[in-house]
Design a protein around this motif. Structure first.
Motif, mmCIF file in Angstrom:
data_model
loop_
_atom_site.group_PDB
_atom_site.id
_atom_site.type_symbol
_atom_site.label_atom_id
_atom_site.label_comp_id
_atom_site.label_asym_id
_atom_site.label_seq_id
_atom_site.Cartn_x
_atom_site.Cartn_y
_atom_site.Cartn_z
ATOM 1 N N ASP A 25 0.847 -1.187 0.000
ATOM 2 C CA ASP A 25 0.000 0.000 0.000
ATOM 3 C C ASP A 25 0.889 1.246 0.000
ATOM 4 N N GLY A 26 1.970 1.164 -0.767
ATOM 5 C CA GLY A 26 2.803 2.355 -0.970
ATOM 6 C C GLY A 26 2.029 3.355 -1.806
ATOM 7 N N THR A 27 2.565 4.561 -1.947
ATOM 8 C CA THR A 27 1.820 5.613 -2.629
ATOM 9 C C THR A 27 1.441 5.225 -4.058
ATOM 10 N N ALA A 28 2.427 4.688 -4.798
ATOM 11 C CA ALA A 28 2.152 4.341 -6.189
ATOM 12 C C ALA A 28 1.084 3.252 -6.265
ATOM 13 N N HIS A 55 -1.149 2.597 -3.993
ATOM 14 C CA HIS A 55 -2.413 3.128 -3.493
ATOM 15 C C HIS A 55 -3.150 3.888 -4.603
ATOM 16 N N LEU A 56 -2.387 4.699 -5.363
ATOM 17 C CA LEU A 56 -3.018 5.445 -6.456
ATOM 18 C C LEU A 56 -3.574 4.496 -7.512
ATOM 19 N N GLU A 86 -6.277 -0.892 -2.769
ATOM 20 C CA GLU A 86 -7.396 -1.227 -1.891
ATOM 21 C C GLU A 86 -8.294 -2.297 -2.508
ATOM 22 N N GLN A 138 -1.004 -6.130 5.045
ATOM 23 C CA GLN A 138 -0.858 -4.924 4.237
ATOM 24 C C GLN A 138 0.456 -4.261 4.652
ATOM 25 N N ASN A 192 3.771 -1.255 3.831
ATOM 26 C CA ASN A 192 3.877 0.131 3.372
ATOM 27 C C ASN A 192 4.476 0.316 1.997
ATOM 28 N N CYS A 193 5.542 -0.356 1.679
ATOM 29 C CA CYS A 193 6.084 -0.221 0.328
ATOM 30 C C CYS A 193 7.045 -1.359 0.090
#
Lengths: 146, 586
Positions: free
Chosen positions: A70-73, A75-76, A80, A107, A109-110
């Protein structure tokens, strides 16, 4: 200030926990007691360390550890959806294990494989560019292997 | 001269099964060529990447079934046309690596050997000029090395951009012994993988930089703190340390100079806060990784209360280059106040996602549109997020901003360690703020109240807004909370924690208001506020959305058109991602 030589038993705690975790996938209450005894430190201290750091699991994990990034990339790109799909397909939530001890969902973070987001790693192998349908197929495939 | 095939073996390319490609090369092994499994070559989106030397031919998306043809044609001096990089707009094909637009604008100092050598071979690194910086350093006086780093203007690449030379000088001047060297490899920012790629791809450049630092400040013991999620980095560093010891480049009597230095690896255990320097040192000591007040700097009382030099992976990787080429030459790159280059992981909604290195001062537009090749599916650019959870979102009006430490700070973001996440019109800024706040809330160590309690409140409000329960009063509360957390938290992580919130509020307040007043998410992300439809004008009836829908909410009508059945739709947006014609609207 404690001198390093008097204090190096605590330096070893994290390493010891990591070794046990990589050997058996989780850390039991007995392991915690054993580490405390061997290093001559309080059980409460070992327990505090084991629960502060996220890597350590005090619960037994399944044969396949599914880490959903669920890192930023990711997540975008709707990581989810992947978690949702595993929630409903396997009936497990973050941190839980299926009753047949096959799958654990975590889950994270990256995973650092952002260019192929969304990704999951299953027992350290990376699967990228996932969709709900793809993750379902991967789970089916692993189930078939038993 | 033997032909050399350089195949990328980094995580991204492995995900595209570069291992199978490698095995195929081994299976067809012949005397006329060598195959090397390298570190990251950069263009992760088009992996697996294969370069052929001589000729620097660049192949992408190579599959094991292509290997036979590649070998056959290379031997005949021919190209495998279909594997060349092709511009998606102009259809132009590029042959050489340095011609490919992705590489053309880059300047590789740190990543110079990444992707050209076998990371596990110290001989490969030495053959490319490795350890020459250390050799030279050992002939200099320690104070001259510190001086050179000071003059180079090198700033810490871990986030804050503090002048590295000043830390070196302080540790050099510290009286107490022993002194320690620490390399911060706890790359915790989500969406960032620069340090991983470097530790995995060229572990020796990090070791070399640390050893030079140790000689300069007078230390005999160093630690690399590596994030737990990076097992390959740990393995490659371990191998590197082992080989360097065997060659006399680490351990007792380095290069026969009498100087002694050794490095130990410490694995992190999954706590984001351990990227903060004082927390990281506690973690190495085997304690709970909580930050401490910094009345006394680590350069005086750091690890075990002794003088400690702590820099990040990329900072150390700059050192051999500076020593070898001199501060003067180093300062020719980049800007006056931010000299040198910076490595970024360029990801998100950008075409050529991957690992890049550019001179400081390169504009965001050059990075995103020239190197990155623009936005996926030609959608409009909305924002770029830099600096991880401590950074902010930069809107399109700043696309011509030169990227350096100070200009990013001026627009409410930070350089950070180098994550650069590109967002398009399908990304909701309120949701992005919610995401980062959730991340920080979970990763807060809990020691001080502003960060521990404040972030929970911010998160609750943001979650409410994304679920259609927001009020205009919330915006005032958010600003107030943000400013409060920023001004009163104990450590740098807490003080920068409201950045994602405050920067999105500053540039995208309209989006917040849309969510609150009109109950509408302009990006089509917030499920409660979104409804998907098929735009019949743009739809080509290809059926991709139909195949992608995980809940069979898309039906085919009698005339061959598709329709989304609203009651069945779970608003996951997979149809929108699958559609290549931008025909799903919301």
């Amino acid at each position: 200030m404690l001198d390093r030589n008097n204090d190096n038993s605590s330096e070893e705690v994290i390493q010891a926990l990591q070794d046990i975790q990589s050997l058996q996938g989780y850390i039991s209450r007995e392991n915690l007691k054993e580490i405390s005894r061997n290093l001559g430190i309080a059980y409460s201290y070992t327990y505090a360390i084991a629960t502060f750091y996220k890597t350590f699991s005090l619960k037994e994990r399944g044969k396949y550890l599914i880490k959903v990034c669920d890192g930023t990339a990711c997540h975008l790109k709707s990581s989810e959806n992947i978690v949702d799909e595993i929630n409903s397909y396997l009936g497990i939530r973050n941190g839980e294990t299926t009753s047949d001890q096959m799958f654990t969902l975590e889950q994270v973070n990256c995973l650092g494989a952002c260019a192929m987001a969304p990704v999951v790693s299953i027992n350290e192998k990376i699967y990228g560019n996932l969709t709900r349908k793809k993750i379902r197929n991967i789970i089916d495939m692993l189930r078939g292997k038993k | 001269m033997k032909t050399l095939f350089l195949l990328c073996g980094d995580v991204g390319c492995r995900g595209y099964e570069s291992r199978q490609v490698y095995d195929k090369f081994l299976e067809l092994k012949a005397d006329w060529f060598d195959i090397k499994f390298t570190g990251c070559q950069g263009l992760c989106a088009n992996g697996p990447i294969l370069q052929v030397k001589p000729g620097d031919i660049f192949y992408q998306k190579v599959k094991s079934s292509d290997v036979f043809e590649i070998l056959e044609k290379t031997q005949k001096n021919e190209l495998v046309e279909r594997l060349l990089y092709t511009d998606s707009e102009t259809k132009k094909r590029y042959i050489r690596t340095d011609q490919v637009p992705f590489y053309k604008k880059q300047t590789k100092i740190i990543l110079r050997t990444n992707g050209l050598i076998n990371p596990k071979s110290i001989d490969d690194y030495i053959a490319m000029g490795g350890y020459a910086g250390l050799k030279k350093a050992l002939t200099l006086q320690p104070e001259n090395i510190v001086d050179e780093i000071l003059k180079s203007g090198l700033r810490g690449r871990g986030g804050g951009g503090f002048p590295a030379g000043r830390k070196w000088e302080d540790v050099f001047n510290a009286f107490e012994t022993p002194k320690y060297i620490i390399c911060n490899g706890d790359e915790g920012d989500p969406g960032a993988f620069m340090d991983r790629s470097l530790m995995e791809g060229t572990p020796h450049v990090v070791l070399e930089g640390m050893t030079i630092a140790a000689f300069a400040v007078g230390s005999n013991e160093g630690f690399i703190y590596v994030r737990d999620e990076y097992p390959i980095a740990v393995r490659n560093l371990q191998k590197g340390i082992h080989d360097a010891r065997k060659k006399g480049l680490l351990g007792e009597n380095i290069f026969g100079s009498g100087f002694q230095f050794d490095i130990k690896i410490k694995r992190g255990a999954g706590a984001f806060v351990c990227g903060e320097s004082s927390a990281l040192m506690r973690s190495i000591e085997g304690k709970i990784g909580e930050p401490h007040e910094k009345h006394i700097h680590a350069s005086e009382q750091g690890l075990w209360g002794k003088p400690t030099l702590l820099n990040n992976v990329e900072t150390y990787a700059n050192v051999p280059y500076i020593i070898l080429n001199g501060a003067k030459n180093y300062k020719k790159m980049g800007t006056v106040d931010s000299p040198g280059t910076k490595v970024f992981s360029l990801v998100g909604k950008v075409r050529n996602a991957g690992l890049i290195e550019v001179e400081m001062g390169t504009t965001l537009r050059e990075i995103i549109f020239e190197i990155g090749g623009g936005i996926v599916k030609n959608r409009p650019f909305k924002a770029v997020q830099t600096g991880g959870p401590s950074g902010g979102c930069i809107p399109s009006e700043y696309l011509d901003l030169p990227v350096d430490f100070d200009s990013l700070k001026a627009v409410g973001s930070i350089m950070g360690s180098g994550g650069m996440i590109v967002m398009d019109d399908c990304d909701c800024m309120v949701e992005v703020a919610r995401y980062f706040t959730k991340f920080l809330m979970e990763e807060s160590c809990g020691k001080c109240a502003p960060c521990r309690e404040g972030l929970v409140q911010v998160y609750r409000i943001l979650e409410g807004i994304t679920q259609g329960r927001g009020s205009l009063e919330d915006l005032r509360k958010l600003k107030e909370l943000g400013e409060y957390i920023a001004s009163s938290s104990l450590c740098g992580l807490g003080r920068s924690a409201p950045n994602p919130l405050l920067s999105t509020l500053r540039y995208f307040e309209d989006e917040y208001i849309d969510h609150i007043k009109n109950k509408y998410c302009v990006a089509g992300v917030c499920k409660v506020l979104t409804k998907f439809e098929i735009n019949i004008v743009k739809c080509t009836k290809c059926g991709l959305c139909f195949k992608a829908c995980p809940v069979d909410a898309i039906k085919i009508l009698d005339d061959g058109c598709y329709k989304i059945i609203e009651e069945n739709c779970i608003r996951c947006g997979e149809c929108r991602s699958a559609c290549t014609f931008n025909a799903i609207r919301w």
